[in-house]
Structure formats: C-alpha cells, structure tokens
Design an enzyme around this catalytic site. Structure first.
Site: not given
Lengths: 137, 88
Positions: B23-26, B50
């Site tokens: 998921f964001c911000p990964l 994502d």
C-alpha cells in the site's frame, strides 16, 4: 527548481493509527527527498518507550483501528510498526522528544528507544523547522 | 540486462522493483531506495497494484526530477512503470 520545504510533524496523539499514519507521511516525504523532523509529545511518547507497544491500553475505537492495521501488516500490505520506525530513521528523519512531556509522564531519557535523537522544548523545535511545512497529529 | 519496448524503442531495464501488494506510500519508497543503487540514466521498472501509483508516481517524478517513461496497467491489473534516473 526551488529548494523543497522540509516536513515537520508534531505527533501528540497516542492513538496507534495516528502515529502509524504520521510515520507513513514522514516516509512519503523522505521518498520525495525532503528533510523530516518529528517531535513526539505527550501520549505519543509512550510509543518510544523501550518495549512499550504491547503494554499500551487502547480504547475501543483505537483497538479496532489497530486490529485493521495489523491485519494488513500480516498480509504484507504494510510495514510492521518497528520496521516503519526504523525505515523512517534510516532514510534520515530526526526524532525529537518533548522535554516537558517527559517530565509530565515521568519518563527518563534512557527509558526511550535509541532512535530518539534528542529532547527539546517546543520553541527549539519551531526554530529548527522555521521554513518547514508543519503538521500536528 | 532485461529489455523492454516503450513507444517502439528498446530499453534496457537495470532493475525491477516488485511492489505488488504494498500500500501507499511503499511503492514509491521502494522505488526511491532502488533508484539510489542504479546509475544515472539507467531505467528502473516498478510493478505495483495500489491504484495510488497512478497519481503518486507522476507527482514523485515531477518533484524529484526523474523521468516517467511509461505507466500502463496489464491484463492482471498490475501497474507497470518505467522510470529513468535523470537526477542524482
């Protein structure tokens, strides 16, 4: 290109989800190459106590938020809390703790995790982040 | 080195970042960390699912000064992006 503003985050809340998201914002800013300074005050300090995370009592809403986040951590969608903390540190964020909150909650410096860079008052934090974007969480 | 075709041009891909499931911000964080390891002007491939990357990736490239060469969604719903490192 003009110089990018740094990001200053004051994490005041002790809610698991708020701290988690505050650190995620820090991570995104670091990925953008911005400087990040985080000031932990009041209830957020509890999360920086050594081996603290398990003993924090959460209200019903916070417990539900924690459960949802942890379910997604187990599925591999999100970083574990300690991985997120060390990633943010490894990418260069500074962790500051509020001196007066430490007094208020009777927390000594050696009770806090090694990721903490130093303790300071709000005035110092504001002067250190004078040209930063600031968030209060 | 892996090759890919973008707009009729063959490009060498120096490295692939698999951020599927993250998921964001990964996805952007993993891309940034991998970009530090490759040479200037090399191309990196990012795989992510994502939908945040649709906006986040152009925004990230715009601010960091790197070049987004392509961003497409494949049949499996995975976003495949190619970014050229144009800033050290």
């Amino acid at each position: 290109m003009s110089a990018k503003p740094g990001l200053g985050i004051i994490i005041h809340s002790g809610s698991y989800d708020r701290i988690y998201h505050g650190l995620s914002l820090a991570l995104a800013a670091l990925a953008l190459g911005r400087e990040v300074k985080i000031f932990f005050s009041y209830w957020a300090l509890e999360y920086l106590r050594k081996k603290a995370q398990a003993d924090i009592s959460l209200d019903k809403e916070a417990a539900m938020h924690k459960e949802i986040i942890e379910r997604n951590i187990e599925r591999g969608h999100l970083l574990k809390f300690n991985e997120l903390t060390s990633q943010v540190k490894n990418m260069g964020a500074k962790f500051y703790v509020c001196t007066s909150s430490m007094g208020l909650l009777n927390i000594a410096r050696d009770e806090l995790v090694q990721e903490v860079d130093k303790s300071m008052g709000i005035t110092t934090f504001l002067t250190e982040t004078a040209d930063f974007q600031l968030l209060f969480i | 080195m892996k090759e890919t075709e973008i707009n009729g041009q063959n490009l060498k891909v120096a490295s692939t970042v698999d951020a599927v499931g993250l998921f964001c911000p990964l996805p952007v964080v993993k891309l940034k960390l991998e970009l530090e390891k490759i040479s200037l002007n090399d191309v990196i491939e990012l795989l992510a699912d994502d939908p945040g990357v649709l906006d986040d990736l152009p925004a990230w490239c715009g601010e960091t000064g790197n070049k987004l060469l392509s961003l497409v969604k494949n049949k499996e719903g995975i976003f495949i992006a190619h970014v050229r490192k144009t800033k050290d």
